[in-house]
Design a protein around this motif. Structure first.
Motif, PDB file in Angstrom:
ATOM      1  N   ASN A 194      -8.055  -5.055   0.372  1.00  0.00           N
ATOM      2  CA  ASN A 194      -6.599  -5.159   0.272  1.00  0.00           C
ATOM      3  C   ASN A 194      -5.912  -5.284   1.626  1.00  0.00           C
ATOM      4  OD1 ASN A 194      -6.873  -5.001  -2.478  1.00  0.00           O
ATOM      5  ND2 ASN A 194      -6.503  -2.796  -2.575  1.00  0.00           N
ATOM      6  N   MET A 195      -6.490  -4.656   2.648  1.00  0.00           N
ATOM      7  CA  MET A 195      -5.907  -4.722   3.988  1.00  0.00           C
ATOM      8  C   MET A 195      -5.850  -6.176   4.463  1.00  0.00           C
ATOM      9  SD  MET A 195      -7.123  -2.549   7.278  1.00  0.00           S
ATOM     10  CE  MET A 195      -8.671  -3.310   7.704  1.00  0.00           C
ATOM     11  N   TYR A 196      -6.949  -6.863   4.304  1.00  0.00           N
ATOM     12  CA  TYR A 196      -7.025  -8.257   4.741  1.00  0.00           C
ATOM     13  C   TYR A 196      -6.006  -9.118   3.982  1.00  0.00           C
ATOM     14  CZ  TYR A 196      -9.192 -12.815   5.662  1.00  0.00           C
ATOM     15  OH  TYR A 196      -9.431 -14.119   6.021  1.00  0.00           O
ATOM     16  N   HIS A 197      -5.888  -8.887   2.683  1.00  0.00           N
ATOM     17  CA  HIS A 197      -4.928  -9.656   1.889  1.00  0.00           C
ATOM     18  C   HIS A 197      -3.491  -9.384   2.336  1.00  0.00           C
ATOM     19  CE1 HIS A 197      -3.077 -11.711  -1.479  1.00  0.00           C
ATOM     20  NE2 HIS A 197      -2.302 -10.661  -1.627  1.00  0.00           N
ATOM     21  N   LEU A 198      -3.138  -8.095   2.419  1.00  0.00           N
ATOM     22  CA  LEU A 198      -1.756  -7.745   2.777  1.00  0.00           C
ATOM     23  C   LEU A 198      -1.409  -8.257   4.178  1.00  0.00           C
ATOM     24  CD1 LEU A 198       0.875  -6.255   1.982  1.00  0.00           C
ATOM     25  CD2 LEU A 198      -0.057  -4.236   3.162  1.00  0.00           C
ATOM     26  N   ALA A 199      -2.338  -8.109   5.117  1.00  0.00           N
ATOM     27  CA  ALA A 199      -2.090  -8.562   6.489  1.00  0.00           C
ATOM     28  C   ALA A 199      -1.721 -10.045   6.502  1.00  0.00           C
ATOM     29  CB  ALA A 199      -3.324  -8.304   7.355  1.00  0.00           C
ATOM     30  N   GLY A 200      -2.454 -10.849   5.756  1.00  0.00           N
ATOM     31  CA  GLY A 200      -2.178 -12.279   5.706  1.00  0.00           C
ATOM     32  C   GLY A 200      -0.829 -12.586   5.067  1.00  0.00           C
ATOM     33  N   GLU A 201      -0.497 -11.894   3.977  1.00  0.00           N
ATOM     34  CA  GLU A 201       0.766 -12.147   3.280  1.00  0.00           C
ATOM     35  C   GLU A 201       1.967 -11.738   4.133  1.00  0.00           C
ATOM     36  OE1 GLU A 201       1.019 -13.763   0.175  1.00  0.00           O
ATOM     37  OE2 GLU A 201      -1.036 -14.132   0.836  1.00  0.00           O
ATOM     38  N   LEU A 202       1.854 -10.595   4.829  1.00  0.00           N
ATOM     39  CA  LEU A 202       2.968 -10.137   5.663  1.00  0.00           C
ATOM     40  C   LEU A 202       3.207 -11.094   6.826  1.00  0.00           C
ATOM     41  CD1 LEU A 202       2.382  -6.272   5.742  1.00  0.00           C
ATOM     42  CD2 LEU A 202       4.144  -7.524   4.479  1.00  0.00           C
ATOM     43  N   THR A 203       2.123 -11.598   7.400  1.00  0.00           N
ATOM     44  CA  THR A 203       2.252 -12.555   8.502  1.00  0.00           C
ATOM     45  C   THR A 203       3.054 -13.779   8.059  1.00  0.00           C
ATOM     46  OG1 THR A 203       0.258 -11.813   9.613  1.00  0.00           O
ATOM     47  CG2 THR A 203       0.917 -14.070  10.019  1.00  0.00           C
ATOM     48  N   ALA A 239       0.448  -1.420 -16.199  1.00  0.00           N
ATOM     49  CA  ALA A 239       0.820  -0.144 -15.569  1.00  0.00           C
ATOM     50  C   ALA A 239       1.514  -0.416 -14.240  1.00  0.00           C
ATOM     51  CB  ALA A 239      -0.420   0.724 -15.362  1.00  0.00           C
ATOM     52  N   PRO A 240       2.780  -0.006 -14.102  1.00  0.00           N
ATOM     53  CA  PRO A 240       3.555  -0.445 -12.940  1.00  0.00           C
ATOM     54  C   PRO A 240       3.248   0.326 -11.660  1.00  0.00           C
ATOM     55  CG  PRO A 240       4.887   0.993 -14.302  1.00  0.00           C
ATOM     56  CD  PRO A 240       3.566   0.821 -15.020  1.00  0.00           C
ATOM     57  N   GLY A 241       3.510  -0.297 -10.526  1.00  0.00           N
ATOM     58  CA  GLY A 241       3.655   0.412  -9.266  1.00  0.00           C
ATOM     59  C   GLY A 241       5.105   0.813  -9.129  1.00  0.00           C
ATOM     60  N   PHE A 242       5.479   1.327  -7.974  1.00  0.00           N
ATOM     61  CA  PHE A 242       6.889   1.676  -7.787  1.00  0.00           C
ATOM     62  C   PHE A 242       7.242   1.730  -6.310  1.00  0.00           C
ATOM     63  CE2 PHE A 242       4.498   5.642  -8.203  1.00  0.00           C
ATOM     64  CZ  PHE A 242       4.879   6.324  -7.053  1.00  0.00           C
ATOM     65  N   THR A 243       8.540   1.592  -6.050  1.00  0.00           N
ATOM     66  CA  THR A 243       9.068   1.713  -4.698  1.00  0.00           C
ATOM     67  C   THR A 243       9.965   2.936  -4.630  1.00  0.00           C
ATOM     68  OG1 THR A 243       9.006  -0.672  -4.285  1.00  0.00           O
ATOM     69  CG2 THR A 243      10.552   0.616  -2.964  1.00  0.00           C
ATOM     70  N   VAL A 244       9.706   3.832  -3.675  1.00  0.00           N
ATOM     71  CA  VAL A 244      10.601   4.957  -3.376  1.00  0.00           C
ATOM     72  C   VAL A 244      11.022   4.792  -1.928  1.00  0.00           C
ATOM     73  CG1 VAL A 244      10.893   7.455  -3.254  1.00  0.00           C
ATOM     74  CG2 VAL A 244       9.242   6.487  -4.834  1.00  0.00           C
ATOM     75  N   GLU A 245      12.329   4.740  -1.693  1.00  0.00           N
ATOM     76  CA  GLU A 245      12.845   4.489  -0.352  1.00  0.00           C
ATOM     77  C   GLU A 245      12.098   3.285   0.237  1.00  0.00           C
ATOM     78  OE1 GLU A 245      13.788   8.044   1.866  1.00  0.00           O
ATOM     79  OE2 GLU A 245      14.362   9.087   0.050  1.00  0.00           O
ATOM     80  N   ASN A 246      11.410   3.433   1.366  1.00  0.00           N
ATOM     81  CA  ASN A 246      10.741   2.268   1.953  1.00  0.00           C
ATOM     82  C   ASN A 246       9.234   2.232   1.685  1.00  0.00           C
ATOM     83  OD1 ASN A 246      10.127   4.417   3.593  1.00  0.00           O
ATOM     84  ND2 ASN A 246      10.285   3.280   5.522  1.00  0.00           N
ATOM     85  N   VAL A 247       8.792   2.979   0.668  1.00  0.00           N
ATOM     86  CA  VAL A 247       7.354   3.041   0.375  1.00  0.00           C
ATOM     87  C   VAL A 247       7.053   2.337  -0.951  1.00  0.00           C
ATOM     88  CG1 VAL A 247       5.401   4.580  -0.042  1.00  0.00           C
ATOM     89  CG2 VAL A 247       7.126   5.186   1.665  1.00  0.00           C
ATOM     90  N   HIS A 248       6.155   1.353  -0.895  1.00  0.00           N
ATOM     91  CA  HIS A 248       5.784   0.557  -2.055  1.00  0.00           C
ATOM     92  C   HIS A 248       4.395   0.989  -2.497  1.00  0.00           C
ATOM     93  CE1 HIS A 248       9.195  -1.808  -0.735  1.00  0.00           C
ATOM     94  NE2 HIS A 248       8.639  -1.839   0.473  1.00  0.00           N
ATOM     95  N   VAL A 249       4.305   1.568  -3.698  1.00  0.00           N
ATOM     96  CA  VAL A 249       3.073   2.217  -4.152  1.00  0.00           C
ATOM     97  C   VAL A 249       2.362   1.292  -5.128  1.00  0.00           C
ATOM     98  CG1 VAL A 249       2.171   4.223  -5.374  1.00  0.00           C
ATOM     99  CG2 VAL A 249       4.087   4.484  -3.761  1.00  0.00           C
ATOM    100  N   MET A 250       1.156   0.870  -4.748  1.00  0.00           N
ATOM    101  CA  MET A 250       0.467  -0.159  -5.511  1.00  0.00           C
ATOM    102  C   MET A 250      -0.969   0.258  -5.841  1.00  0.00           C
ATOM    103  SD  MET A 250       2.215  -3.431  -3.656  1.00  0.00           S
ATOM    104  CE  MET A 250       1.635  -3.167  -2.006  1.00  0.00           C
ATOM    105  N   ALA A 251      -1.556  -0.451  -6.796  1.00  0.00           N
ATOM    106  CA  ALA A 251      -2.902  -0.111  -7.260  1.00  0.00           C
ATOM    107  C   ALA A 251      -3.964  -0.531  -6.247  1.00  0.00           C
ATOM    108  CB  ALA A 251      -3.162  -0.796  -8.599  1.00  0.00           C
ATOM    109  N   GLY A 252      -5.159   0.057  -6.386  1.00  0.00           N
ATOM    110  CA  GLY A 252      -6.257  -0.261  -5.480  1.00  0.00           C
ATOM    111  C   GLY A 252      -7.132  -1.416  -5.944  1.00  0.00           C
ATOM    112  N   VAL A 253      -7.175  -1.670  -7.259  1.00  0.00           N
ATOM    113  CA  VAL A 253      -7.982  -2.790  -7.770  1.00  0.00           C
ATOM    114  C   VAL A 253      -7.406  -4.081  -7.173  1.00  0.00           C
ATOM    115  CG1 VAL A 253      -8.643  -4.071  -9.835  1.00  0.00           C
ATOM    116  CG2 VAL A 253      -8.506  -1.574  -9.917  1.00  0.00           C
ATOM    117  N   PRO A 254      -8.233  -4.854  -6.453  1.00  0.00           N
ATOM    118  CA  PRO A 254      -7.683  -5.984  -5.696  1.00  0.00           C
ATOM    119  C   PRO A 254      -6.821  -6.951  -6.502  1.00  0.00           C
ATOM    120  CG  PRO A 254      -9.899  -5.516  -4.939  1.00  0.00           C
ATOM    121  CD  PRO A 254      -9.662  -4.608  -6.126  1.00  0.00           C
TER     122      PRO A 254
END
Lengths: 240, 240
Positions: free
Chosen positions: A24-33, A137-152
């Motif tokens: 997930n780190m590799y995926h998120l890093a690419g998307e944020l860039t 099953a949803p994730g959620f955002t609280v303030e500036n934290v986005h909580v997401m699942a671990g399954v890629p």
């Protein structure tokens, strides 16, 4: 204006024990860039409440956006939602809209609604749900934290649901050049080039294959023309 | 006595920008598990002095051992050695034994000794060198921080040089069972089992393939007989 900053928090004993290779780190890093949000830090912690709460608190205070991965399923080791609620001093309980999403999905499939399954409808007070088109099953955002699942596949879907809602910056562009010389030979001229182009980030990533030493030089920045100019200079320094 | 604890610090813009997929975390996690050192946290930070110094200080204070990866080559973006020296308030300079190692290696190969190359002989005061059989340029240990290269083949060689010198604990053993049922169905009985075997760590890692939901249940601990006992109970709860 500088780009917004971000951190990622990966929650999972399976990664720290070497059982699973994080994807997930590799995926998120690419998307944020791509959207111009600068990923500044990643932390991986175990399924331990104190460690998760401390990391959420530290990262949400230090960066504009925080993305978490893992620990929001129905089993006893899924404690991320409770920890995030606690980090922000908020209550957490089963929420009607999340329960409805899940029970509609389960009813349509003849899946029994169990207490364990309903844990996935537990959402901290005042959170916004994150769509999960893969498994509902949803994730959620609280303030500036986005909580997401671990399954890629679910993590990736949640990232796709979340990023369009955030304010991005200038996408980070990059060009790279492979130079088949040892870094020791490249380093002197490269340092001079880096000192001249302080608005760009110039990185050297060495490799060795079959006893041949070389490096991939990557030039990053937000101004494509400047990158091209520096890259032309670099190529001239090290003719093939 | 509990196992020693460890943290890893990965230094590198190339990972945070999504250009490179980190491989060293997965390798180190597996090796530490074998020798009974518990990896508790990983941080990834950019090639930024303040970020590196803060992370080294925090992790070396919180864990028994810290392993760093990246930023010790000859180029301008290789600042890890200087940052580690600064984190511990130590001087840093070219050290004779490290210079001899490198110049012997280069002389034998007709490689010119440049100022940039000699940066790799800069070692913080009082450090112990870490052998690098792959490309000679050494890593080093200062207090409880082991500073290693980012290139995977070199990182792995340095881990192999370092681990035999550390005091390990009881290797973490694990067994896993794949259960082709949704986590919502597994969760209730699994929680009861986890409450009964508090000396073990029981994790559930869901997957979905071709629309089929299931989970890999991993039971970890240091007592193999206890793990086998819990695994037998688990298998009986969910007959195939």
């Amino acid at each position: 204006m500088p780009n917004p900053t971000a951190a990622m928090l990966v929650i999972g004993d399976e990664i720290l024990s070497g059982r699973t290779r994080d994807a997930n780190m590799y995926h998120l890093a690419g998307e944020l860039t791509k959207v111009g949000i600068d990923l500044k830090e990643v932390r991986v912690v175990s399924d331990d409440a104190a460690a998760i709460i401390a990391a959420v608190t530290a990262l949400s205070g230090a960066y504009d956006e925080v993305f978490t991965s893992g620990g929001i399923g129905p089993t006893h080791d899924d404690i991320t939602a409770d920890c995030v609620a606690q980090a922000f001093g908020r209550g957490i309980d089963i929420r009607d809209d999340a329960r409805t999403l899940l029970s509609d999905h389960w009813n349509a499939r003849g899946v029994e609604i169990t207490e364990a399954r309903l844990r996935m409808a537990r959402i901290p007070e005042g959170a916004t749900l994150i769509d999960n088109p893969v498994s509902i099953a949803p994730g959620f955002t609280v303030e500036n934290v986005h909580v997401m699942a671990g399954v890629p596949s679910v993590f990736e879907a949640m990232v796709a649901s979340t990023l369009p809602k955030l304010t991005g910056g200038q996408p980070l562009l990059s060009q790279s050049l492979r130079i088949d010389r040892g870094e020791g030979e490249i380093a002197g001229p490269l340092r001079k080039l880096a000192e001249e182009y302080t608005d760009l980030s110039i990185g050297s990533y060495p490799y060795q294959r079959d006893g041949v030493y070389g490096a991939n030089i990557v030039i990053r920045g937000t101004d494509g023309a400047r990158i091209s100019e520096a890259m032309t200079r670099l190529a001239a320094l090290f003719p093939a």
